[in-house]
Write a protein that holds these residues in place. Structure first.
Motif, PDB file in Angstrom:
ATOM      1  N   VAL A 137       1.050  -1.287  -0.028  1.00 54.73           N
ATOM      2  CA  VAL A 137      -0.122   0.170   0.019  1.00 54.73           C
ATOM      3  C   VAL A 137       0.716   1.383  -0.003  1.00 54.73           C
ATOM      4  N   SER A 182      -4.357  -3.497  -1.882  1.00 54.47           N
ATOM      5  CA  SER A 182      -4.780  -2.222  -1.354  1.00 54.47           C
ATOM      6  C   SER A 182      -6.301  -2.106  -1.970  1.00 54.47           C
ATOM      7  N   TYR A 191      -9.053  -0.146   0.648  1.00 57.92           N
ATOM      8  CA  TYR A 191      -8.772   1.201   1.289  1.00 57.92           C
ATOM      9  C   TYR A 191      -9.650   1.759   0.240  1.00 57.92           C
ATOM     10  N   GLY A 205      -9.883  -1.492   4.299  1.00 59.56           N
ATOM     11  CA  GLY A 205      -8.828  -1.412   3.925  1.00 59.56           C
ATOM     12  C   GLY A 205      -7.773  -2.351   4.813  1.00 59.56           C
TER      13      GLY A 205
END
Length: 197
Positions: free
Chosen positions: A54, A104, A107, A148
């Motif tokens: 990330v 990711s 998120y 996330g």
């Protein structure tokens, strides 16, 4: 007569910054598309984090700013457009990526929810003072991480502790700086417009 009605409308409870523009369907479409584009542009301000899939990016700040400025409904639609277009292949997620298979992506889903929540809070005046803006930004960030980090753990096979270490801890200082920026920008915008909450 219409010039007298506009200030009264903008002072009503439940007003967000976007409501100060003349109301129309075209305005709402432009705000939603603009909010999605702003998030996509901000996502390109991205720095890899060693040991984490990330990156640090501007997309979380943009998502919270979009939700706060546009309100819950338009904020949700802007982030939904951002997510759908990115899943369809437009490379405007962080680091010029696209799709939904990346670790990711949780998120982005969290940003969709956070934008909606901070937009609802802004309709209650959460963007009109420094302290209330800070509270809205902290809550929005917490929502992003609440979605996330578990998604990151599931997508990578990390334990929850490893996901927290890779997908939360390295970002706390940056999030504090983003919240401080929002705490300055949003209440100042209202003060400049003469619309203190």
């Amino acid at each position: 007569m219409s010039t007298a009605a506009a200030p009264v409308r903008s002072l009503r409870a439940g007003t967000v910054l976007a409501d100060l523009l003349p109301a129309s369907r075209t305005r709402d479409i432009a705000l939603v598309v603009g909010g999605a584009a702003l998030t996509g542009l901000a996502a390109q301000l991205s720095v890899p984090v060693p040991g984490s899939p990330v990156p640090v990016s501007g997309q979380t700040f943009a998502a919270l700013l979009v939700g706060t400025a546009l309100g819950a409904r338009r904020g949700f639609l802007a982030l939904a457009l951002y997510a759908v277009v990115g899943m369809a292949g437009v490379p405007w997620f962080a680091q010029a990526t696209s799709g939904y298979g990346m670790p990711s992506f949780g998120y982005i889903l969290g940003m969709l929810l956070a934008s909606t929540v901070v937009g609802a809070l802004a309709r209650r005046g959460a963007d009109r003072s420094v302290l209330r803006t800070a509270g809205a930004m902290v809550l929005g960030s917490a929502i992003i991480y609440a979605v996330g980090v578990p998604y990151l753990a599931l997508a990578t096979g990390m334990s929850l502790g490893q996901a927290v270490a890779a997908g939360l801890t390295p970002f706390l200082i940056g999030d504090a700086l983003k919240a401080a920026l929002a705490m300055g920008v949003l209440p100042t915008a209202w003060k400049l417009l003469g619309r203190k909450g």
